[in-house]
Design a protein around this motif. Sequence first.
Motif, PDB file in Angstrom:
ATOM      1  N   MET A  77       0.825  -1.203   0.000  1.00 17.21           N
ATOM      2  CA  MET A  77       0.000   0.000   0.000  1.00 17.21           C
ATOM      3  C   MET A  77       0.856   1.247   0.000  1.00 17.21           C
ATOM      4  SD  MET A  77      -3.092  -1.005   2.457  1.00 17.21           S
ATOM      5  CE  MET A  77      -4.443  -1.968   1.791  1.00 17.21           C
ATOM      6  N   MET A  78       1.946   1.193   0.725  1.00 15.56           N
ATOM      7  CA  MET A  78       2.799   2.368   0.739  1.00 15.56           C
ATOM      8  C   MET A  78       3.301   2.663  -0.668  1.00 15.56           C
ATOM      9  SD  MET A  78       6.147   3.319   2.934  1.00 15.56           S
ATOM     10  CE  MET A  78       7.210   2.159   2.156  1.00 15.56           C
ATOM     11  N   LEU A  79       3.662   1.623  -1.382  1.00 15.01           N
ATOM     12  CA  LEU A  79       4.173   1.864  -2.730  1.00 15.01           C
ATOM     13  C   LEU A  79       3.071   2.358  -3.649  1.00 15.01           C
ATOM     14  CD1 LEU A  79       6.896  -0.754  -2.910  1.00 15.01           C
ATOM     15  CD2 LEU A  79       7.083   1.654  -3.473  1.00 15.01           C
ATOM     16  N   PHE A  80       1.880   1.867  -3.415  1.00 18.86           N
ATOM     17  CA  PHE A  80       0.755   2.385  -4.203  1.00 18.86           C
ATOM     18  C   PHE A  80       0.618   3.891  -3.949  1.00 18.86           C
ATOM     19  CE2 PHE A  80      -3.904   3.136  -4.628  1.00 18.86           C
ATOM     20  CZ  PHE A  80      -3.976   2.918  -5.987  1.00 18.86           C
ATOM     21  N   LEU A  81       0.711   4.276  -2.677  1.00 21.00           N
ATOM     22  CA  LEU A  81       0.585   5.696  -2.339  1.00 21.00           C
ATOM     23  C   LEU A  81       1.748   6.506  -2.895  1.00 21.00           C
ATOM     24  CD1 LEU A  81      -0.733   5.521   1.313  1.00 21.00           C
ATOM     25  CD2 LEU A  81      -1.969   6.182  -0.742  1.00 21.00           C
ATOM     26  N   ILE A  82       2.935   5.932  -2.807  1.00 17.05           N
ATOM     27  CA  ILE A  82       4.087   6.642  -3.376  1.00 17.05           C
ATOM     28  C   ILE A  82       3.872   6.826  -4.868  1.00 17.05           C
ATOM     29  CG2 ILE A  82       6.539   6.486  -3.890  1.00 17.05           C
ATOM     30  CD1 ILE A  82       6.881   4.994  -1.274  1.00 17.05           C
ATOM     31  N   GLY A  83       3.391   5.763  -5.500  1.00 15.62           N
ATOM     32  CA  GLY A  83       3.103   5.853  -6.931  1.00 15.62           C
ATOM     33  C   GLY A  83       2.108   6.958  -7.218  1.00 15.62           C
ATOM     34  N   LEU A  84       1.094   7.029  -6.382  1.00 15.08           N
ATOM     35  CA  LEU A  84       0.069   8.059  -6.579  1.00 15.08           C
ATOM     36  C   LEU A  84       0.656   9.466  -6.482  1.00 15.08           C
ATOM     37  CD1 LEU A  84      -3.128   6.987  -4.659  1.00 15.08           C
ATOM     38  CD2 LEU A  84      -2.858   7.325  -7.089  1.00 15.08           C
TER      39      LEU A  84
ATOM     40  N   ARG B 214     -19.677   6.521  -0.340  1.00 20.73           N
ATOM     41  CA  ARG B 214     -18.311   6.701   0.085  1.00 20.73           C
ATOM     42  C   ARG B 214     -17.584   5.376   0.309  1.00 20.73           C
ATOM     43  NH1 ARG B 214     -14.260  10.366   2.376  1.00 20.73           N
ATOM     44  NH2 ARG B 214     -12.700   8.906   1.742  1.00 20.73           N
ATOM     45  N   GLU B 215     -18.229   4.474   1.062  1.00 23.21           N
ATOM     46  CA  GLU B 215     -17.489   3.274   1.447  1.00 23.21           C
ATOM     47  C   GLU B 215     -17.268   2.335   0.268  1.00 23.21           C
ATOM     48  OE1 GLU B 215     -20.315   4.221   2.552  1.00 23.21           O
ATOM     49  OE2 GLU B 215     -21.827   2.646   2.540  1.00 23.21           O
ATOM     50  N   ILE B 216     -18.101   2.497  -0.747  1.00 26.42           N
ATOM     51  CA  ILE B 216     -17.881   1.652  -1.908  1.00 26.42           C
ATOM     52  C   ILE B 216     -16.635   2.095  -2.659  1.00 26.42           C
ATOM     53  CG2 ILE B 216     -18.809   1.040  -4.184  1.00 26.42           C
ATOM     54  CD1 ILE B 216     -19.954  -0.527  -1.896  1.00 26.42           C
TER      55      ILE B 216
ATOM     56  N   GLN C 265      -8.745  11.169  -3.567  1.00 35.12           N
ATOM     57  CA  GLN C 265      -9.724  10.282  -2.950  1.00 35.12           C
ATOM     58  C   GLN C 265      -9.067   8.937  -2.631  1.00 35.12           C
ATOM     59  OE1 GLN C 265     -13.391  11.020  -2.981  1.00 35.12           O
ATOM     60  NE2 GLN C 265     -13.238   9.415  -1.453  1.00 35.12           N
ATOM     61  N   LEU C 266      -8.345   8.406  -3.593  1.00 36.35           N
ATOM     62  CA  LEU C 266      -7.652   7.135  -3.368  1.00 36.35           C
ATOM     63  C   LEU C 266      -6.671   7.279  -2.208  1.00 36.35           C
ATOM     64  CD1 LEU C 266      -6.890   5.977  -7.019  1.00 36.35           C
ATOM     65  CD2 LEU C 266      -8.297   4.786  -5.357  1.00 36.35           C
ATOM     66  N   GLU C 267      -5.958   8.369  -2.205  1.00 32.21           N
ATOM     67  CA  GLU C 267      -4.959   8.575  -1.159  1.00 32.21           C
ATOM     68  C   GLU C 267      -5.582   8.542   0.217  1.00 32.21           C
ATOM     69  OE1 GLU C 267      -1.537  11.262  -3.289  1.00 32.21           O
ATOM     70  OE2 GLU C 267      -2.925  12.210  -1.901  1.00 32.21           O
ATOM     71  N   THR C 268      -6.644   9.335   0.379  1.00 34.16           N
ATOM     72  CA  THR C 268      -7.226   9.407   1.715  1.00 34.16           C
ATOM     73  C   THR C 268      -7.876   8.084   2.105  1.00 34.16           C
ATOM     74  OG1 THR C 268      -8.980  10.578   0.597  1.00 34.16           O
ATOM     75  CG2 THR C 268      -7.626  11.849   2.077  1.00 34.16           C
ATOM     76  N   ASP C 269      -8.349   7.347   1.125  1.00 38.75           N
ATOM     77  CA  ASP C 269      -8.984   6.075   1.456  1.00 38.75           C
ATOM     78  C   ASP C 269      -7.978   5.014   1.888  1.00 38.75           C
ATOM     79  OD1 ASP C 269     -11.441   7.019   1.073  1.00 38.75           O
ATOM     80  OD2 ASP C 269     -11.835   6.040  -0.834  1.00 38.75           O
ATOM     81  N   ILE C 270      -6.833   5.002   1.240  1.00 38.26           N
ATOM     82  CA  ILE C 270      -5.856   3.951   1.501  1.00 38.26           C
ATOM     83  C   ILE C 270      -4.974   4.273   2.707  1.00 38.26           C
ATOM     84  CG2 ILE C 270      -3.852   2.761   0.519  1.00 38.26           C
ATOM     85  CD1 ILE C 270      -6.201   1.824  -0.877  1.00 38.26           C
ATOM     86  N   GLU C 271      -4.758   5.556   2.923  1.00 39.38           N
ATOM     87  CA  GLU C 271      -3.796   6.001   3.934  1.00 39.38           C
ATOM     88  C   GLU C 271      -3.902   5.302   5.293  1.00 39.38           C
ATOM     89  OE1 GLU C 271      -1.334   8.540   3.364  1.00 39.38           O
ATOM     90  OE2 GLU C 271      -0.626   7.864   5.323  1.00 39.38           O
TER      91      GLU C 271
END
Lengths: 626, 180
Positions: free
Chosen positions: A66-73, A229-231, A273-279
């Motif tokens: 997940m961290m790498l996904f976020l870094i990628g983002l 939201r949760e979806i 949105q992705l960032e805040t959801d995954i963080e």
Amino acid sequence: MDEHGFLFSAFVFLAAAVVVVPIAKRSGLGSVLGYLIAGVAIGPFGLTLITNPEDILHFAEFGVVMMLFLIGLELEPRMLWRMRKPIAGLGGLQVAVTTGILCTIGLAAGLAWQTSLAVGMALALSSTAIALQTLNEKNLMGTGGGRSAFSVLLFQDIAVIPMLALLPLLAIPALAAAGGGDGHAEGALAGLPGWLRALVVLGSVVAIILAGRFLIRPVMGFIAASRIREIFTAFALFLVIGIALLMQVIGLSPALGTFLAGVVLADSEYRHQLETDIEPFKGLLLGLFFISVGMSIDFDVAAAAPVIVTALVLGLMAVKFVILTGLGRAFGLPLSQIMLFACVLAQGGEFAFVLFQFAVTEGAIPAPTAALLTVVVALSMALTPIVILLHDKVIQPRLGRRQQADDMDPIEDGGHPVIIGGYGRVGQVIARLLNAHGIGTTLLDHDPDQIDMTRRYGSKSFYGDVMRLDLLRAAGVERARMFVVAIDDEEQAVELTQLLKEHFPHLTVMARARNRPHAYALMKAGADIYRRETFLSAVDMGEAALRHLGFGAYRARRAARRFARHDIDTLIDSFDIYEDEKALMSFSRARVDDLEQVMVQDAGQFHDDHEDSGFDGGHPDGKKTD
Amino acid sequence: MTGVLILFAHPNLERSRVNRTMRDAVAGLEQVTVHDLYDAYPDFDIDVAAEQARAEAHHSLVFHHPFYWYSCPAILKEWMDLVLTHGWAYGQDGTALSGKQLMSAVSTGGSVRAYAEGGSTRHTITQFLAPFDQTANLCGMNWQEPFVFHGTHDTNNEAIEQHAVAYRARIEALRDAGAT
Ligand SMILES: Cc1cc2nc3c(=O)[nH]c(=O)nc-3n(C[C@H](O)[C@H](O)[C@H](O)COP(=O)(O)O)c2cc1C
């Protein structure tokens, strides 16, 4: 622990983290070391509360994914392009030189050339998780050393792709047969020849890029339009897990796949949105990851060959450190930054675990060697926070102030009367208003992007950590009349206010407050002026509502103003109460409490007094006469 | 140049009986602009350039307001202080308003008797309005007979309606006089 295995483990993990990490952070060890210690404490070599660290490590690697996904983002193609020189140059050289030297050492130690190369590649990589977490925590991402380290880590993350593709070609026939016997349960490509597998690996990378561009985005659009939201959160997780699974099936690193997906989605409109959801998931899992690294340090292997393990750990770190220092120098970093850069990257990384595993199944590295090296890497990771501690407490102070000034932008005369710390939305407006009236402002921010942008428009702006006295001095605080604290971070704003008041008492400090409790904290820290950032716009909206409901413009404005004044007065009045009772509460907890109190104060304040009695038509002249 | 610009100033229109009825009577008249100052500038932040342009575009100005403390509500004074600038409204090249008509339309709480010669207010409405009269004079404008409603506290709806109709006729007359 069988029946309640999951809950029990979760409980132990959380308990360990909750107990150890805050203590570690408080005592200056940093959260990473805290997690590692917690891991050792509950693991097979500590209290043995958890006995299956490998399983958990497996699960927790998801934090890295997940961290790498976020870094990628975070990495828009544009930004990647701007960093191409340090990434390719510094990163490329680091990987190439380190691989070369480690490979030579391996050969000298009598390993097969295939094994030496595989080991060299795997050990050349550093720990993205530890390095980035450390840099973030210390707010050093914006410094020269921090950015260089990030470039190198990025190149390493990318380099893993060709490395994984290369490993099958490094198979030693005898080992490959043995490895193939047990490790291929999940690899669907087991039977394919090496070159074909390399091809499949590259093909799947291309597939992810194409899917990101043409498939995922429209799907996200569809889901976002449903406004549930949760979806969307579910989809974000689904995406990350899906890619990870896919990568596993074809025998590639899941982290890498998600990183790629992140980059592909970086310039999409759903990025934040992705960032805040995954963080939040990332944070917890990353902690879990560090814990499991701590747990999986096999002290048996270490105990069986203590001298060799110690020598390997120290040797590995020393070799990497020396190479990094040389590169830092060659790339013109100032000394203090070279030290940071080298200290933060001088360890083995989580990708090494993956590569070792893969190399064993491919038959490039014998299993015992891989086991030994895994321990070495884990120990080097565990030592990193201690190295960083040494860096902070011993190396940096020795270097003295002379170098410290190097890693931030030189600020020439800096003779502006107003300095604005934190050049975000708030700081910008203030600066523009002042500039429009010919008052010069010096801007400080730790985000190089922000600073770059303002520079393009000719502002006097500089980047660096605003919490550093030397930067503040260099920015001309001693000659300034006013300092505007407009940084995002609530706690830091309070600290900065305190720092300024303590060292530069002549300065008028104006601070941007998030909410009432934050305003209290700022007042207490000595802020001369403060404004709650959303308060007036909220009042403004209330006024617009009054207008809409039939109030005249002037009456609505006066009602809003009066309300604002009342609110500000009660804020000041209740400061004393706050001091006693709420000092220990978190801002958000205190806010709920405070709101309750405010509402009690509001009640009965306005309804009998909502009219201007002066305008009430009851003028003496009208009634008295006649 | 269109007709009449009514500068309307009432801070508490929700409570108004007289002036609101009057305003409604002239709202929508051809070539008549009703400009509500408290509505346009709830925080008194008057846009001078826009106000001057608006004034220039009309041949007659009306100060329409309730009588407050023997004068106008504050925002109209603010309007005068800011908009009537030297070099625009008066002074050497200040001819922007010259030749225009200026009329006051006011309502007073005090009765006709109170404002009569020897009444309790000790001055007549004409005397009270002297500053406006002289302002018109300085700006080269023609001061018109004020349009006054006395005794607002002691009146009935019928009287107010009648007054509003008369106001409408007076504004139309002002408009048509200026057009020729
Ligand atoms: C603040 C204030 C001051 C006033 N001063 C005077 C005054 O000086 N002389 C007077 O006759 N009436 C005075 N009045 C009464 C108003 O003129 C009267 O209420 C108004 O004209 C009624 O008009 P409306 O129904 O449109 O509000 C005053 C009223 C207020 C609210």
